[in-house]
Design a protein around this motif. Sequence first.
Motif, PDB file in Angstrom:
ATOM      1  N   GLU A   1       0.826  -1.210   0.000  1.00 20.88           N
ATOM      2  CA  GLU A   1       0.000   0.000   0.000  1.00 20.88           C
ATOM      3  C   GLU A   1       0.857   1.256   0.000  1.00 20.88           C
ATOM      4  N   ALA A   2       1.938   1.248   0.813  1.00 23.89           N
ATOM      5  CA  ALA A   2       2.820   2.411   0.892  1.00 23.89           C
ATOM      6  C   ALA A   2       3.485   2.700  -0.445  1.00 23.89           C
ATOM      7  N   GLU A   3       3.888   1.647  -1.142  1.00 27.43           N
ATOM      8  CA  GLU A   3       4.549   1.840  -2.436  1.00 27.43           C
ATOM      9  C   GLU A   3       3.609   2.471  -3.455  1.00 27.43           C
ATOM     10  N   VAL A   4       2.311   2.148  -3.337  1.00 25.89           N
ATOM     11  CA  VAL A   4       1.332   2.760  -4.246  1.00 25.89           C
ATOM     12  C   VAL A   4       1.091   4.215  -3.862  1.00 25.89           C
ATOM     13  N   LEU A   5       0.881   4.467  -2.575  1.00 26.30           N
ATOM     14  CA  LEU A   5       0.554   5.810  -2.111  1.00 26.30           C
ATOM     15  C   LEU A   5       1.707   6.788  -2.262  1.00 26.30           C
ATOM     16  N   PHE A   6       2.935   6.294  -2.048  1.00 27.79           N
ATOM     17  CA  PHE A   6       4.086   7.196  -2.014  1.00 27.79           C
ATOM     18  C   PHE A   6       5.033   6.965  -3.184  1.00 27.79           C
ATOM     19  N   SER A   7       4.513   6.488  -4.279  1.00 24.50           N
ATOM     20  CA  SER A   7       5.367   6.233  -5.441  1.00 24.50           C
ATOM     21  C   SER A   7       6.030   7.510  -5.930  1.00 24.50           C
ATOM     22  N   ALA A   8       5.354   8.652  -5.777  1.00 24.39           N
ATOM     23  CA  ALA A   8       5.917   9.927  -6.248  1.00 24.39           C
ATOM     24  C   ALA A   8       7.139  10.327  -5.439  1.00 24.39           C
ATOM     25  N   SER A   9       7.196   9.896  -4.185  1.00 28.64           N
ATOM     26  CA  SER A   9       8.334  10.270  -3.329  1.00 28.64           C
ATOM     27  C   SER A   9       9.334   9.128  -3.183  1.00 28.64           C
ATOM     28  N   GLU A  10       9.267   8.162  -4.094  1.00 29.60           N
ATOM     29  CA  GLU A  10      10.146   6.997  -4.000  1.00 29.60           C
ATOM     30  C   GLU A  10      11.615   7.383  -4.047  1.00 29.60           C
ATOM     31  N   LYS A  11      11.957   8.348  -4.933  1.00 28.52           N
ATOM     32  CA  LYS A  11      13.359   8.762  -5.041  1.00 28.52           C
ATOM     33  C   LYS A  11      13.850   9.387  -3.746  1.00 28.52           C
ATOM     34  N   ASP A  12      12.991  10.166  -3.108  1.00 32.01           N
ATOM     35  CA  ASP A  12      13.379  10.786  -1.851  1.00 32.01           C
ATOM     36  C   ASP A  12      13.589   9.742  -0.769  1.00 32.01           C
ATOM     37  N   ILE A  13      12.738   8.714  -0.749  1.00 30.02           N
ATOM     38  CA  ILE A  13      12.895   7.626   0.223  1.00 30.02           C
ATOM     39  C   ILE A  13      14.182   6.865  -0.047  1.00 30.02           C
ATOM     40  N   ASP A  14      14.461   6.585  -1.313  1.00 32.92           N
ATOM     41  CA  ASP A  14      15.708   5.897  -1.666  1.00 32.92           C
ATOM     42  C   ASP A  14      16.913   6.713  -1.229  1.00 32.92           C
ATOM     43  N   ARG A  15      16.817   8.048  -1.398  1.00 38.25           N
ATOM     44  CA  ARG A  15      17.930   8.912  -0.988  1.00 38.25           C
ATOM     45  C   ARG A  15      18.135   8.843   0.519  1.00 38.25           C
ATOM     46  N   GLN A  16      17.035   8.869   1.278  1.00 41.85           N
ATOM     47  CA  GLN A  16      17.140   8.790   2.735  1.00 41.85           C
ATOM     48  C   GLN A  16      17.730   7.459   3.175  1.00 41.85           C
ATOM     49  N   VAL A  17      17.285   6.378   2.511  1.00 37.15           N
ATOM     50  CA  VAL A  17      17.816   5.046   2.840  1.00 37.15           C
ATOM     51  C   VAL A  17      19.314   4.989   2.556  1.00 37.15           C
ATOM     52  N   GLU A  18      19.735   5.549   1.431  1.00 39.48           N
ATOM     53  CA  GLU A  18      21.149   5.543   1.074  1.00 39.48           C
ATOM     54  C   GLU A  18      21.955   6.389   2.044  1.00 39.48           C
ATOM     55  N   GLU A  19      21.415   7.535   2.433  1.00 42.64           N
ATOM     56  CA  GLU A  19      22.110   8.377   3.405  1.00 42.64           C
ATOM     57  C   GLU A  19      22.263   7.645   4.738  1.00 42.64           C
ATOM     58  N   TYR A  20      21.217   6.936   5.147  1.00 39.90           N
ATOM     59  CA  TYR A  20      21.296   6.167   6.385  1.00 39.90           C
ATOM     60  C   TYR A  20      22.331   5.053   6.265  1.00 39.90           C
ATOM     61  N   ARG A  21      22.332   4.360   5.117  1.00 37.27           N
ATOM     62  CA  ARG A  21      23.310   3.284   4.905  1.00 37.27           C
ATOM     63  C   ARG A  21      24.730   3.827   4.995  1.00 37.27           C
ATOM     64  N   GLN A  22      24.983   4.973   4.350  1.00 33.07           N
ATOM     65  CA  GLN A  22      26.312   5.575   4.377  1.00 33.07           C
ATOM     66  C   GLN A  22      26.691   6.002   5.798  1.00 33.07           C
ATOM     67  N   ALA A  23      25.739   6.612   6.502  1.00 37.78           N
ATOM     68  CA  ALA A  23      26.008   7.052   7.875  1.00 37.78           C
ATOM     69  C   ALA A  23      26.323   5.862   8.770  1.00 37.78           C
ATOM     70  N   LEU A  24      25.605   4.751   8.574  1.00 41.03           N
ATOM     71  CA  LEU A  24      25.837   3.554   9.373  1.00 41.03           C
ATOM     72  C   LEU A  24      27.221   2.978   9.098  1.00 41.03           C
ATOM     73  N   LEU A  25      27.617   2.921   7.827  1.00 38.38           N
ATOM     74  CA  LEU A  25      28.942   2.410   7.469  1.00 38.38           C
ATOM     75  C   LEU A  25      30.051   3.280   8.062  1.00 38.38           C
ATOM     76  N   ILE A  26      29.890   4.602   7.943  1.00 38.05           N
ATOM     77  CA  ILE A  26      30.901   5.515   8.472  1.00 38.05           C
ATOM     78  C   ILE A  26      30.985   5.402   9.991  1.00 38.05           C
ATOM     79  N   ARG A  27      29.829   5.255  10.644  1.00 38.61           N
ATOM     80  CA  ARG A  27      29.836   5.112  12.097  1.00 38.61           C
ATOM     81  C   ARG A  27      30.570   3.844  12.510  1.00 38.61           C
ATOM     82  N   LYS A  28      30.355   2.756  11.792  1.00 48.16           N
ATOM     83  CA  LYS A  28      31.059   1.507  12.101  1.00 48.16           C
ATOM     84  C   LYS A  28      32.554   1.657  11.862  1.00 48.16           C
ATOM     85  N   LEU A  29      32.924   2.371  10.792  1.00 45.34           N
ATOM     86  CA  LEU A  29      34.340   2.594  10.503  1.00 45.34           C
ATOM     87  C   LEU A  29      34.988   3.438  11.601  1.00 45.34           C
ATOM     88  N   GLU A  30      34.303   4.517  11.995  1.00 42.19           N
ATOM     89  CA  GLU A  30      34.841   5.381  13.046  1.00 42.19           C
ATOM     90  C   GLU A  30      34.961   4.629  14.364  1.00 42.19           C
TER      91      GLU A  30
END
Length: 310
Positions: free
Chosen positions: A83-112
């Motif tokens: 349901e969420a994918e249907v309702l928020f398909s227009a903001s999918e790129k923004d969600i992907d960007r947030q997920v990628e930013e979180y992934r990068q932040a998590l990797l950097i935190r583990k490295l630090e």
Amino acid sequence: MFVGTMDWKRKIAVIAGVLLLAGCRELPRHFVSDTTLAEVGNRKLRVRDVRSAVPQGMTGDDSVAFVQAFVDRWVRKQLKLQEAEVLFSASEKDIDRQVEEYRQALLIRKLEQQYVDRSIDTVFTDEEIAAYYQTHKSDFKLDRPVVKGVIVQFRDGYRQAGKLKTLMKETSAEQQQAFRDLCVKNDLTVNDFREHWIDFSEFLNYLPALQSQNHNSLLSSASTVQEMRDNRSHYFFRLDAVRREGDPIPLERLRTTIRRILFNQRQGEVIRRHEEELLSQGLKENKVRLFVAEDMRRDSAKIEKPARFR
């Protein structure tokens, strides 16, 4: 075909029972690891997914209940995602960007954290703690009075009250030992806070003092033996040290805080040092290029300088 809620729950119960078979027997041959148990859209739940989720050692009815809940949660989650994918398909790129930013932040935190675990020294000497305290003392202010002191409670009519009061006034090691011996010999109740700071309000809890009243006047009589009494007992007390509201917090109360501050400083230094090493290595190995800076340098070279600067 419409499936009612009760039919749905019965189907899940059947899946759970067949899967576990009392928690120890083999599955029927047609239930292999990639057998599909449930499907929502193009997502499938397979036998291996469920069995790998069952906690080790769980058997019998507990296992059946766990599988039932697992399958039910999985289906509900997939329906909500669908349901969420249907309702928020227009903001999918923004969600992907947030997920990628979180992934990068998590990797950097583990490295630090790896930098810190490998390099940081977590031992702080008393001298380092005291030096930080002296430099930043003005940053730490009390929001309530604290004291050091001692309280002795004894019954009314105690014949050696005068001697007890005299010994409490003395500060020599010999007289203080005599004071302790007298208290032990006569089984007097002693609350001794001379070795560490205590909130003044907590100190008053050991005295027959009404908390609704202001007793700050007692703070002005530090180092003298003061008295209180109630219906049953008599109290002598002496304040050996006083810090008022707005005074610097005593160092003894800040050691843990200062250790944490010093640790964070060292942690930051370790991370910055490794960042500089990475940057230096990256530049040296030509892994890093600043194209904007190169373009600006080329453009500035093309600008003809006025005659007076040639």
